[in-house]
Design an enzyme around this catalytic site. Sequence first.
Site, PDB file in Angstrom:
ATOM      1  N   ASP A  80       0.798  -1.246   0.000  1.00 42.66           N
ATOM      2  CA  ASP A  80       0.000   0.000   0.000  1.00 42.66           C
ATOM      3  C   ASP A  80       0.829   1.294   0.000  1.00 42.66           C
ATOM      4  O   ASP A  80       0.531   2.225   0.774  1.00 42.66           O
ATOM      5  CB  ASP A  80      -0.952   0.013   1.215  1.00 42.66           C
ATOM      6  CG  ASP A  80      -1.968  -1.115   1.176  1.00 42.66           C
ATOM      7  OD1 ASP A  80      -1.893  -1.974   0.282  1.00 42.66           O
ATOM      8  OD2 ASP A  80      -2.851  -1.154   2.064  1.00 42.66           O
ATOM      9  N   ASP A 103      -4.617  -0.769  -1.614  1.00 44.78           N
ATOM     10  CA  ASP A 103      -5.919  -0.624  -0.995  1.00 44.78           C
ATOM     11  C   ASP A 103      -6.807   0.008  -2.074  1.00 44.78           C
ATOM     12  O   ASP A 103      -6.408   0.998  -2.707  1.00 44.78           O
ATOM     13  CB  ASP A 103      -5.756   0.320   0.214  1.00 44.78           C
ATOM     14  CG  ASP A 103      -6.711   0.032   1.351  1.00 44.78           C
ATOM     15  OD1 ASP A 103      -7.038  -1.145   1.574  1.00 44.78           O
ATOM     16  OD2 ASP A 103      -7.104   0.998   2.035  1.00 44.78           O
ATOM     17  N   LYS A 106      -7.114  -4.982  -2.851  1.00 47.02           N
ATOM     18  CA  LYS A 106      -7.900  -5.490  -1.713  1.00 47.02           C
ATOM     19  C   LYS A 106      -8.821  -4.396  -1.218  1.00 47.02           C
ATOM     20  O   LYS A 106      -8.561  -3.211  -1.476  1.00 47.02           O
ATOM     21  CB  LYS A 106      -6.946  -5.932  -0.597  1.00 47.02           C
ATOM     22  CG  LYS A 106      -6.105  -4.788  -0.084  1.00 47.02           C
ATOM     23  CD  LYS A 106      -5.011  -5.267   0.828  1.00 47.02           C
ATOM     24  CE  LYS A 106      -4.166  -4.106   1.271  1.00 47.02           C
ATOM     25  NZ  LYS A 106      -4.916  -3.079   2.020  1.00 47.02           N
ATOM     26  N   CYS A 120      -2.047  -2.673   7.600  1.00 44.65           N
ATOM     27  CA  CYS A 120      -1.916  -3.582   6.455  1.00 44.65           C
ATOM     28  C   CYS A 120      -0.607  -4.356   6.455  1.00 44.65           C
ATOM     29  O   CYS A 120      -0.582  -5.524   6.049  1.00 44.65           O
ATOM     30  CB  CYS A 120      -2.165  -2.832   5.160  1.00 44.65           C
ATOM     31  SG  CYS A 120      -3.920  -2.344   5.063  1.00 44.65           S
TER      32      CYS A 120
HETATM   33  C1  VGL Z   1      -4.763   0.749   5.764  1.00 46.50           C
HETATM   34  C2  VGL Z   1      -6.286   1.665   7.200  1.00 46.50           C
HETATM   35  C3  VGL Z   1      -7.292   1.525   6.271  1.00 46.50           C
HETATM   36  C4  VGL Z   1      -3.347   0.333   5.503  1.00 46.50           C
HETATM   37  C5  VGL Z   1      -5.751   0.582   4.824  1.00 46.50           C
HETATM   38  O1  VGL Z   1      -2.941   0.251   4.314  1.00 46.50           O
HETATM   39  O2  VGL Z   1      -2.612   0.093   6.479  1.00 46.50           O
HETATM   40  N1  VGL Z   1      -5.047   1.269   6.950  1.00 46.50           N
HETATM   41  N2  VGL Z   1      -7.014   0.978   5.080  1.00 46.50           N
HETATM   42 ZN    ZN Z   2      -8.483   0.986   3.481  1.00 44.27          ZN
END
Ligand code: VGL
Ligand code: ZN
Length: 205
Positions: free
Chosen positions: A8, A46, A106, A151
Amino acid sequence: MKTLILVDIQNDFCPGGALAVPEGDAVVPLANALQQRFDLVVATQDWHPPEHASFASQHARREIGDVIELRGAPQVLWPDHCVASTPGAQFHPQLETENITRVFRKGENREIDSYSGFYDNDHRRSTGLGEYLRERGVEQVYICGLATDYCVKYTALDALRLGFETFVVADVCRGVNLREGDDAAALRAMEEAGAKIVRSEDVAG
Ligand code: VGL
Ligand code: ZN
């Protein structure tokens, strides 16, 4: 065979983004340097629909940071972030992407969040990452990116469950830290589950 998983590294998780992780962009040059030392590099993104259930905006009388129950599990409510195909969901512009053989997205199901790059949070739907790595004979995975306490953590825990030897490259991760120390606690939890916490200078070529 060892693989690097870039978790991410997207605009919305970097300073100026919708869910900015403090110093999130600091991982970019380190992640670029690390890529040279791997046989295989994959990435996660994400990738949410605009009405994703993890967004505080979708719940009346709820605020960012509130924890609700979603399908029987606790769910932190986030600002709208990483909406599919928007600039915030793109990789950080300085992230080198030529070596990434495949991107696993995801969080596309509106009803459930997906912190791990392998499965939705209820472990019912796979992103295909585990199967992809298995097919290629990968035994060791090195994980870095954003965010340490969400994540990165859940991607590492699922990698361990799937039987990969799992390394987390701590200096190439940054945490959201909703509560102070969440990033350090996440590293401890990953280590207790069997992950090896390393620094990028210790990753051999
Ligand atoms: C994430 C919060 C919400 C991450 C993704 O990539 O860590 N954190 N969505
Ligand atoms: Zn997210």
